[in-house]
Design an enzyme around this catalytic site. Structure first.
Site, PDB file in Angstrom:
ATOM      1  CB  ILE A 168      -0.254  -1.945 -12.877  1.00 40.57           C
ATOM      2  CG1 ILE A 168       0.638  -2.092 -11.627  1.00 40.57           C
ATOM      3  CG2 ILE A 168      -0.471  -0.486 -13.239  1.00 40.57           C
ATOM      4  CD1 ILE A 168       0.049  -1.569 -10.330  1.00 40.57           C
TER       5      ILE A 168
ATOM      6  CB  SER B  61       5.541   3.854 -26.937  1.00 41.19           C
ATOM      7  OG  SER B  61       5.433   2.454 -26.831  1.00 41.19           O
TER       8      SER B  61
ATOM      9  CE1 TYR C   9       7.015  -9.892 -16.068  1.00 38.32           C
ATOM     10  CE2 TYR C   9       5.846 -10.419 -14.052  1.00 38.32           C
ATOM     11  CZ  TYR C   9       6.274  -9.492 -14.982  1.00 38.32           C
ATOM     12  OH  TYR C   9       5.959  -8.161 -14.817  1.00 38.32           O
TER      13      TYR C   9
HETATM   14  P1  NAD Z   1       3.207  -2.923 -21.425  1.00 40.42           P
HETATM   15  O1  NAD Z   1       3.263  -4.220 -22.161  1.00 40.42           O
HETATM   16  O2  NAD Z   1       2.022  -2.050 -21.570  1.00 40.42           O
HETATM   17  O3  NAD Z   1       4.504  -2.051 -21.720  1.00 40.42           O
HETATM   18  C1  NAD Z   1       5.767  -2.602 -21.884  1.00 40.42           C
HETATM   19  C2  NAD Z   1       6.511  -1.742 -22.875  1.00 40.42           C
HETATM   20  O4  NAD Z   1       7.840  -2.256 -23.017  1.00 40.42           O
HETATM   21  C3  NAD Z   1       5.860  -1.779 -24.274  1.00 40.42           C
HETATM   22  O5  NAD Z   1       5.771  -0.460 -24.772  1.00 40.42           O
HETATM   23  C4  NAD Z   1       6.809  -2.619 -25.093  1.00 40.42           C
HETATM   24  O6  NAD Z   1       6.843  -2.284 -26.456  1.00 40.42           O
HETATM   25  C5  NAD Z   1       8.143  -2.269 -24.405  1.00 40.42           C
HETATM   26  N1  NAD Z   1       9.161  -3.268 -24.703  1.00 40.42           N
HETATM   27  C6  NAD Z   1       9.055  -4.614 -24.612  1.00 40.42           C
HETATM   28  N2  NAD Z   1      10.192  -5.185 -25.001  1.00 40.42           N
HETATM   29  C7  NAD Z   1      11.035  -4.177 -25.358  1.00 40.42           C
HETATM   30  C8  NAD Z   1      12.358  -4.143 -25.846  1.00 40.42           C
HETATM   31  N3  NAD Z   1      13.058  -5.255 -26.073  1.00 40.42           N
HETATM   32  N4  NAD Z   1      12.924  -2.935 -26.086  1.00 40.42           N
HETATM   33  C9  NAD Z   1      12.233  -1.795 -25.876  1.00 40.42           C
HETATM   34  N5  NAD Z   1      10.970  -1.772 -25.410  1.00 40.42           N
HETATM   35  C10 NAD Z   1      10.380  -2.953 -25.168  1.00 40.42           C
HETATM   36  O7  NAD Z   1       3.420  -3.329 -19.897  1.00 40.42           O
HETATM   37  P2  NAD Z   1       3.400  -2.474 -18.538  1.00 40.42           P
HETATM   38  O8  NAD Z   1       2.341  -3.058 -17.703  1.00 40.42           O
HETATM   39  O9  NAD Z   1       3.458  -1.029 -18.795  1.00 40.42           O
HETATM   40  O10 NAD Z   1       4.800  -2.993 -17.943  1.00 40.42           O
HETATM   41  C11 NAD Z   1       5.935  -2.169 -17.758  1.00 40.42           C
HETATM   42  C12 NAD Z   1       6.859  -2.831 -16.760  1.00 40.42           C
HETATM   43  O11 NAD Z   1       6.147  -3.043 -15.536  1.00 40.42           O
HETATM   44  C13 NAD Z   1       7.368  -4.205 -17.199  1.00 40.42           C
HETATM   45  O12 NAD Z   1       8.725  -4.346 -16.821  1.00 40.42           O
HETATM   46  C14 NAD Z   1       6.495  -5.157 -16.428  1.00 40.42           C
HETATM   47  O13 NAD Z   1       7.121  -6.392 -16.208  1.00 40.42           O
HETATM   48  C15 NAD Z   1       6.275  -4.397 -15.137  1.00 40.42           C
HETATM   49  N6  NAD Z   1       5.088  -4.803 -14.391  1.00 40.42           N
HETATM   50  C16 NAD Z   1       3.817  -4.647 -14.893  1.00 40.42           C
HETATM   51  C17 NAD Z   1       2.736  -5.065 -14.135  1.00 40.42           C
HETATM   52  C18 NAD Z   1       1.301  -4.932 -14.598  1.00 40.42           C
HETATM   53  O14 NAD Z   1       0.404  -5.484 -13.940  1.00 40.42           O
HETATM   54  N7  NAD Z   1       1.006  -4.229 -15.658  1.00 40.42           N
HETATM   55  C19 NAD Z   1       2.942  -5.654 -12.890  1.00 40.42           C
HETATM   56  C20 NAD Z   1       4.235  -5.799 -12.419  1.00 40.42           C
HETATM   57  C21 NAD Z   1       5.301  -5.367 -13.177  1.00 40.42           C
END
Ligand code: NAD
Length: 246
Positions: free
Chosen positions: A187, A13, A154
């Site tokens: 990101i 989402s 993490y």
């Molecule tokens: P975000 O917080 O914007 O999005 C994460 C999404 O996962 C949210 O929509 C949240 O509601 C959903 N979510 C969380 N727990 C959930 C559950 N139990 N069931 C269903 N949905 C769930 O974060 P993002 O930056 O888009 O991160 C996405 C992925 O990328 C994650 O796995 C994160 O660890 C990884 N990541 C992000 C970054 C960064 O800098 N943004 C860096 C490295 C890795």
């Protein structure tokens, strides 16, 4: 990417998950949009995918809850007729120094970032077996290979993602299913917004490319790995971090 593939993306989402959903749709996929709690945001993602001329349906499910995950995959295959791609993306970060880690936060991180990935990969593989083809992409993090203070939980969960990717790839290769991981650096998403501004500026200085990545850059790599251009690649973790881990 050949047309009319069906992809399920967890946590789609917003952020990286939403970017993956939209980019896969642009490349001809229909999309099952998993979300945890924000129905309005999920429906917005669905509308944006439909505006691209593809089918999309939103499914509420906590990926940490196996019975909810089973129900979601059953419903998605009923609605779309098949499943070709899973992007295991839903994740949480809740940084704390070792001495301050709370038990409830630790459990939730392990449940979502590790168990959730197993739940979805298992259900996806079961749906892909009959056609002997499929692609699973696990979203990891540069924190899986880089020691960042306050991120022991993490990092451990994302290290587990890299390890499970390799083993799943080996087990599923004879079944025609490829499994790879993408490990983003910093990101620009709402997850990054949760870090205090001064710390963010500090992190920025350590990135050789001197900028944060975008969710679209991660999505384009995810799409490339799903495509037949990478038909011989499996079990790998691709680090996309602007050089941060070098
Ligand atoms: P975000 O917080 O914007 O999005 C994460 C999404 O996962 C949210 O929509 C949240 O509601 C959903 N979510 C969380 N727990 C959930 C559950 N139990 N069931 C269903 N949905 C769930 O974060 P993002 O930056 O888009 O991160 C996405 C992925 O990328 C994650 O796995 C994160 O660890 C990884 N990541 C992000 C970054 C960064 O800098 N943004 C860096 C490295 C890795």
């Amino acid at each position: 990417m050949s047309d009319n593939k069906v992809a399920l993306i967890t946590g789609a989402s917003r952020g990286i998950g939403k970017a993956c959903a939209l980019e896969l749709a642009r490349r001809g996929c229909d999309i099952a949009v998993n979300y945890h709690s924000n129905t309005e945001q999920a429906e917005k993602t669905v509308a944006e995918i439909e505006a691209l001329g593809r089918k999309a349906v939103a499914y509420q499910a906590d990926t940490a809850d196996l019975s909810a995950v089973k129900q979601m995959f059953r419903a998605a295959v009923k609605d779309f007729g098949k499943l070709d791609i899973l992007v295991n993306n839903a994740g949480v970060v809740d940084d704390a120094y070792l001495l301050l880690i709370r038990e409830d936060s630790l459990s939730r991180s392990l449940d979502i970032n590790i168990k959730g990935y197993f739940h979805c990969a298992q259900q996806a593989a079961l749906k892909m077996l009959s056609k002997k083809q499929g692609v699973i992409i696990n979203i990891s993090s540069v924190s899986s290979v880089l020691a960042v203070e306050g991120q022991s939980v993490y990092s451990a969960t994302k290290g587990a993602v890299n390890s499970m990717t390799a083993v799943m790839a080996k087990e599923l290769a004879p079944k025609g299913i490829r499994v790879n991981a993408v490990a983003p650096g910093f990101i620009a998403t709402e997850m990054l917004d949760s870090i205090p501004d001064d710390l963010r500026q500090q992190y920025l200085k350590t990135i050789p490319m001197k900028r944060f990545g975008s969710a679209d850059e991660i999505a384009r790599t995810v799409c490339a790995l799903c495509s037949d251009d990478f038909s011989y690649l499996t079990g790998q973790t691709i680090i996309l971090d602007g050089g941060l881990s070098l």
